[in-house]
Motif scaffolding. Structure first.
Motif, PDB file in Angstrom:
ATOM      1  N   GLU A  82     -36.219 -54.373  17.592  1.00 31.99           N
ATOM      2  CA  GLU A  82     -36.363 -55.668  16.914  1.00 31.99           C
ATOM      3  C   GLU A  82     -36.549 -55.431  15.403  1.00 31.99           C
ATOM      4  OE1 GLU A  82     -38.504 -59.749  18.156  1.00 31.99           O
ATOM      5  OE2 GLU A  82     -39.858 -58.204  17.414  1.00 31.99           O
ATOM      6  N   GLU A  83     -35.482 -54.944  14.787  1.00 29.44           N
ATOM      7  CA  GLU A  83     -35.514 -54.646  13.365  1.00 29.44           C
ATOM      8  C   GLU A  83     -34.301 -55.287  12.709  1.00 29.44           C
ATOM      9  OE1 GLU A  83     -37.431 -51.089  11.968  1.00 29.44           O
ATOM     10  OE2 GLU A  83     -35.567 -50.480  10.998  1.00 29.44           O
ATOM     11  N   ALA A  84     -34.535 -55.926  11.577  1.00 29.70           N
ATOM     12  CA  ALA A  84     -33.497 -56.714  10.928  1.00 29.70           C
ATOM     13  C   ALA A  84     -32.484 -55.826  10.222  1.00 29.70           C
ATOM     14  CB  ALA A  84     -34.123 -57.687   9.939  1.00 29.70           C
ATOM     15  N   ALA A  85     -31.241 -56.236  10.281  1.00 26.45           N
ATOM     16  CA  ALA A  85     -30.195 -55.548   9.536  1.00 26.45           C
ATOM     17  C   ALA A  85     -30.296 -55.872   8.049  1.00 26.45           C
ATOM     18  CB  ALA A  85     -28.830 -55.984  10.058  1.00 26.45           C
ATOM     19  N   PHE A  86     -29.739 -54.984   7.259  1.00 23.60           N
ATOM     20  CA  PHE A  86     -29.596 -55.135   5.811  1.00 23.60           C
ATOM     21  C   PHE A  86     -30.924 -54.984   5.066  1.00 23.60           C
ATOM     22  CE2 PHE A  86     -26.279 -57.874   7.811  1.00 23.60           C
ATOM     23  CZ  PHE A  86     -25.225 -56.994   7.616  1.00 23.60           C
ATOM     24  N   LYS A  87     -31.908 -55.819   5.337  1.00 22.20           N
ATOM     25  CA  LYS A  87     -33.179 -55.687   4.627  1.00 22.20           C
ATOM     26  C   LYS A  87     -34.124 -54.740   5.353  1.00 22.20           C
ATOM     27  CE  LYS A  87     -35.637 -59.627   6.765  1.00 22.20           C
ATOM     28  NZ  LYS A  87     -36.745 -58.878   7.353  1.00 22.20           N
ATOM     29  N   MET A 110     -28.439 -49.936  16.118  1.00 18.59           N
ATOM     30  CA  MET A 110     -28.547 -49.827  14.659  1.00 18.59           C
ATOM     31  C   MET A 110     -29.652 -48.847  14.286  1.00 18.59           C
ATOM     32  SD  MET A 110     -29.444 -52.857  11.908  1.00 18.59           S
ATOM     33  CE  MET A 110     -31.228 -52.672  12.141  1.00 18.59           C
ATOM     34  N   ASP A 111     -29.436 -48.102  13.222  1.00 17.04           N
ATOM     35  CA  ASP A 111     -30.486 -47.238  12.682  1.00 17.04           C
ATOM     36  C   ASP A 111     -31.757 -48.058  12.411  1.00 17.04           C
ATOM     37  OD1 ASP A 111     -28.622 -45.208  12.694  1.00 17.04           O
ATOM     38  OD2 ASP A 111     -28.336 -45.169  10.522  1.00 17.04           O
ATOM     39  N   PHE A 112     -32.903 -47.445  12.678  1.00 12.45           N
ATOM     40  CA  PHE A 112     -34.166 -48.169  12.508  1.00 12.45           C
ATOM     41  C   PHE A 112     -35.211 -47.239  11.922  1.00 12.45           C
ATOM     42  CE2 PHE A 112     -34.073 -46.229  16.661  1.00 12.45           C
ATOM     43  CZ  PHE A 112     -35.343 -45.709  16.841  1.00 12.45           C
ATOM     44  N   ARG A 113     -36.205 -47.816  11.291  1.00 17.23           N
ATOM     45  CA  ARG A 113     -37.248 -47.031  10.640  1.00 17.23           C
ATOM     46  C   ARG A 113     -38.143 -46.332  11.655  1.00 17.23           C
ATOM     47  NH1 ARG A 113     -37.834 -48.247   5.009  1.00 17.23           N
ATOM     48  NH2 ARG A 113     -36.847 -50.242   4.469  1.00 17.23           N
ATOM     49  N   SER A 114     -38.485 -45.081  11.332  1.00 15.79           N
ATOM     50  CA  SER A 114     -39.422 -44.316  12.149  1.00 15.79           C
ATOM     51  C   SER A 114     -40.112 -43.285  11.268  1.00 15.79           C
ATOM     52  CB  SER A 114     -38.708 -43.616  13.310  1.00 15.79           C
ATOM     53  OG  SER A 114     -39.595 -42.726  13.971  1.00 15.79           O
ATOM     54  N   SER A 115     -41.429 -43.278  11.297  1.00 14.89           N
ATOM     55  CA  SER A 115     -42.176 -42.314  10.479  1.00 14.89           C
ATOM     56  C   SER A 115     -42.114 -40.910  11.054  1.00 14.89           C
ATOM     57  CB  SER A 115     -43.637 -42.764  10.334  1.00 14.89           C
ATOM     58  OG  SER A 115     -44.214 -42.998  11.600  1.00 14.89           O
ATOM     59  N   ASN A 122     -34.560 -43.382  12.101  1.00 22.89           N
ATOM     60  CA  ASN A 122     -33.912 -42.755  13.244  1.00 22.89           C
ATOM     61  C   ASN A 122     -32.420 -43.064  13.119  1.00 22.89           C
ATOM     62  OD1 ASN A 122     -32.748 -42.414  15.919  1.00 22.89           O
ATOM     63  ND2 ASN A 122     -34.838 -42.240  16.684  1.00 22.89           N
ATOM     64  N   ARG A 123     -31.601 -42.026  12.996  1.00 20.18           N
ATOM     65  CA  ARG A 123     -30.185 -42.193  12.681  1.00 20.18           C
ATOM     66  C   ARG A 123     -29.286 -42.206  13.911  1.00 20.18           C
ATOM     67  NH1 ARG A 123     -29.925 -44.591   7.933  1.00 20.18           N
ATOM     68  NH2 ARG A 123     -31.029 -43.465   6.269  1.00 20.18           N
ATOM     69  N   SER A 167     -25.181 -48.444  10.776  1.00 25.76           N
ATOM     70  CA  SER A 167     -26.243 -48.162   9.815  1.00 25.76           C
ATOM     71  C   SER A 167     -27.085 -49.405   9.586  1.00 25.76           C
ATOM     72  CB  SER A 167     -25.653 -47.698   8.488  1.00 25.76           C
ATOM     73  OG  SER A 167     -25.162 -48.807   7.746  1.00 25.76           O
ATOM     74  N   GLU A 168     -28.241 -49.213   8.980  1.00 35.28           N
ATOM     75  CA  GLU A 168     -29.115 -50.360   8.707  1.00 35.28           C
ATOM     76  C   GLU A 168     -28.472 -51.340   7.721  1.00 35.28           C
ATOM     77  OE1 GLU A 168     -30.286 -47.332   5.553  1.00 35.28           O
ATOM     78  OE2 GLU A 168     -29.547 -47.352   7.628  1.00 35.28           O
TER      79      GLU A 168
END
Length: 602
Positions: A324-329, A557-562, A574-575, A580-581
């Motif tokens: 549940e992560e938004a594209a583009f932003k 879609m690629d998403f943020r992960s620490s 995470n690629r 792509s994001e």
């Protein structure tokens, strides 16, 4: 492994002994808030960042009765008040704080939110303060008084505030704490971003004092000609009448309230909801004081050995996993429009199935997916190694499960309730997840139970599915990263699979990482060519698994992960996305698209 198999049945019998006592009721949540009279509390909220929790504890680390929740104002120039919401920073709600403010990008801790709003009382009405989700622990105060607490970052909760609101100006303060803890669900280790904040919408919902609080409407199990359900009416008296109408079918029923609930049955043969025809019917529920309208589809899902049947027809689930992560932003999704971006990409890919990972997604995501004909796997974040022997951890997981099922039980698109993802085999884990499955079946016996198991390289030339959790679930999910976490990318196509269970299997994750625009040899990691070759090899492997009924590769879609710090490649992402994001499709997207297209041609 065989010893674990031998104890599986024994432990299944004793699940309820080793875990906190089961409850049978749904969560106390208003059903279908879109059909209610509601006032949005979205928009700019005043915030105070409080890493030391000075607004909650005094200098003796005791809960402070004059904390920030009081929203105190100076009455004279000599007053000492060391905070002021009215001159503080602001953040948008819904939204995460990490992507709205640079200095909060990695922040984990406490942040206070405050919102002023006006209220005009109406006779014979009740008012609920409804939060669609707050990550992770929320303590809510209204006009300086604590009204409740909620734990869990992805499910809705509400408070009856009828007697706590005042005419005119009111203010709500929320203490939000997203610190990761070992006993939480999920635990400290997760492969997605720990977005903090009031991440979904907030509403003040008004309903008649005697109101329809909840309902369940679906086919009677095993039948295509009987719609069965119940309606809960708050503050009702025995003998009162509830009317249920389905105008398009020219069918209706009257039900009588007994102990707050009215049960009904309607003989009807509606057109069946399916991915090919996602038919929804207007259903009207009405009492003498309240009326709710919903859009409901009718379908069945069953298994036959290793097959999944939708409406009695064998169906292959052509899927993709989604965060549940938004594209583009990037950042947490906050609108139906942002949901549609991902859903349209999944439709373009050729999907009829979505794995909404690794937590319940927003109600908007589920409803939009239902309209578009997607079958849905919905899960709670029992992820990796949580504290399976901790009773409080179990209670937390069960509550999140209950809130997920309570909210989405009327959505025809949801066909699978998932209990867990990649959990290590052990007796406590088997007991824990087995109890969750039992609870899910108590709440909803018409959908299938699943969990994503971890089978990384169990054999030299093949993989045998024999995890004892296979006894518990109806559908086995398998996460397998051949070519990425084990094995050579070209070796995957030759792997043979077998199962100890005559049950359907979904390949719930396969995949590998690629940076969009990075090209090279097909054996060079992080290139689009490597990811594409990995997908081709895994697709050949999956074509030979006769008990596989679907797949949901990792990930759309690629998403943020620490967990992903590699600079110039991952950069906290995470690629493994096929896109792509920024919305750019990688080569593997088109390979999977072709695989799904070929299935349609057969």
């Amino acid at each position: 492994m065989k010893n674990l198999n031998n104890i599986a049945i024994v432990f299944f019998i004793f699940f309820s002994i080793s875990i906190t006592a089961q409850k049978t009721e749904y969560a106390n949540l208003l059903q279908n808030i879109d059909a209610r009279q509601k006032t949005s509390l979205n928009g700019k909220w005043d915030i105070i960042v409080d890493p030391l929790e000075n607004g909650f504890y005094n200098h003796r680390l005791q809960e402070y009765d004059k904390g920030y929740f009081k929203n105190a104002k100076m009455q004279s120039p000599s007053d000492l008040i060391e905070y002021n919401f009215d001159t503080s920073l602001q953040l948008n709600v819904p939204g995460d704080w990490n992507t709205q403010m640079d200095k909060l990008y990695y922040y984990e801790g406490t942040l206070w939110y405050k919102k002023d709003f006006n209220y005009t009382p109406t006779s014979n009405q009740e008012s609920f303060l409804y939060f669609e989700a707050v990550n992770y622990e929320a303590i809510v105060y209204l006009n300086g008084e604590k009204i409740g607490k909620h734990i869990g970052g992805y499910t809705p909760f509400q408070f009856n505030v009828t007697d706590k609101l005042v005419e005119g100006n009111n203010f709500v303060v929320v203490k939000v704490d997203n610190k990761r803890k070992k006993e939480n669900v999920p635990t400290v280790n997760q492969d997605w971003w720990n977005y903090g904040g009031i991440t979904r919408s907030v509403h003040l919902i008004s309903v008649p004092k005697k109101h329809i609080s909840d309902y369940s409407i679906k086919f009677e199990k095993g039948k295509y000609n009987t719609i069965k359900g119940w309606v809960a009416v708050a503050n009702s008296a025995d003998g009162e009448t509830v009317n249920i109408q389905i105008p398009e079918l020219k069918e209706s029923a009257k039900a009588t309230v007994t102990e707050g609930k009215a049960s009904f049955s309607i003989k009807a043969k509606p057109k069946l909801w399916s991915p090919e025809l996602p038919k929804l019917y207007e259903v009207i529920i009405e009492t003498s004081t309240d009326k709710v309208v919903d859009q409901i589809g009718f379908r069945t899902i069953t298994t036959d050995g290793s097959k999944i049947l939708i409406n009695g027809e064998e169906t292959f689930l052509k899927g993709i996993s989604i965060h549940e992560e938004a594209a583009f932003k990037t950042g947490r999704i906050v609108s139906a429009e942002e949901c549609k971006v991902l859903l349209n990409w999944a439709k373009e890919l050729g999907c009829n199935f979505l794995r909404l990972a690794h937590y319940p997604h927003s109600e908007a995501m589920v409803k939009e997916a239902e309209k578009m004909g997607f079958l849905i796997w919905s899960e709670i974040p029992v992820y990796w190694t949580i504290q399976f022997e901790n009773e409080d951890t179990y209670a937390n997981a069960e509550n999140q499960l209950t809130e997920m099922i309570s909210r989405d039980k009327n959505r025809a698109s949801v066909v699978l309730w998932s209990m867990a993802n990649e959990t290590p085999e052990s007796k406590p884990r088997l007991s824990f997840i087995g109890s969750l499955a039992k609870k899910a079946r108590q709440l909803d016996d018409t959908r299938l139970i699943t969990a994503a198991l971890d089978t990384q390289g169990k054999g030299d030339d093949g993989n045998l599915i024999e995890d004892p959790l296979g006894e518990v679930v109806d559908v086995i999910g398998i996460n397998n990263y051949c070519g990425w976490y084990y094995g050579d990318v070209n070796s995957c196509s030759s792997i043979k699979w077998a199962s100890a269970y005559n049950k359907p299997m979904i390949m719930s994750e396969i995949g590998g990482g690629a940076l969009y625009g990075l090209h090279g040899d097909k054996n060079e990691r992080w290139t689009e060519e490597y990811q594409d070759e990995l997908f081709k090899s895994n697709i050949e492997m999956m074509k030979n698994i006769d008990f596989m009924v679907g797949l949901s590769p990792w990930i759309l879609m690629d998403f943020r992960s620490s967990r992903r710090p590699l600079r110039r490649i991952q950069d906290d992402f995470n690629r493994k996305g096929l896109i792509s994001e920024q919305g750019m499709k990688k080569k593997a997207f088109f390979t999977l698209q072709e695989y799904y297209h070929d299935m349609d041609e057969k």
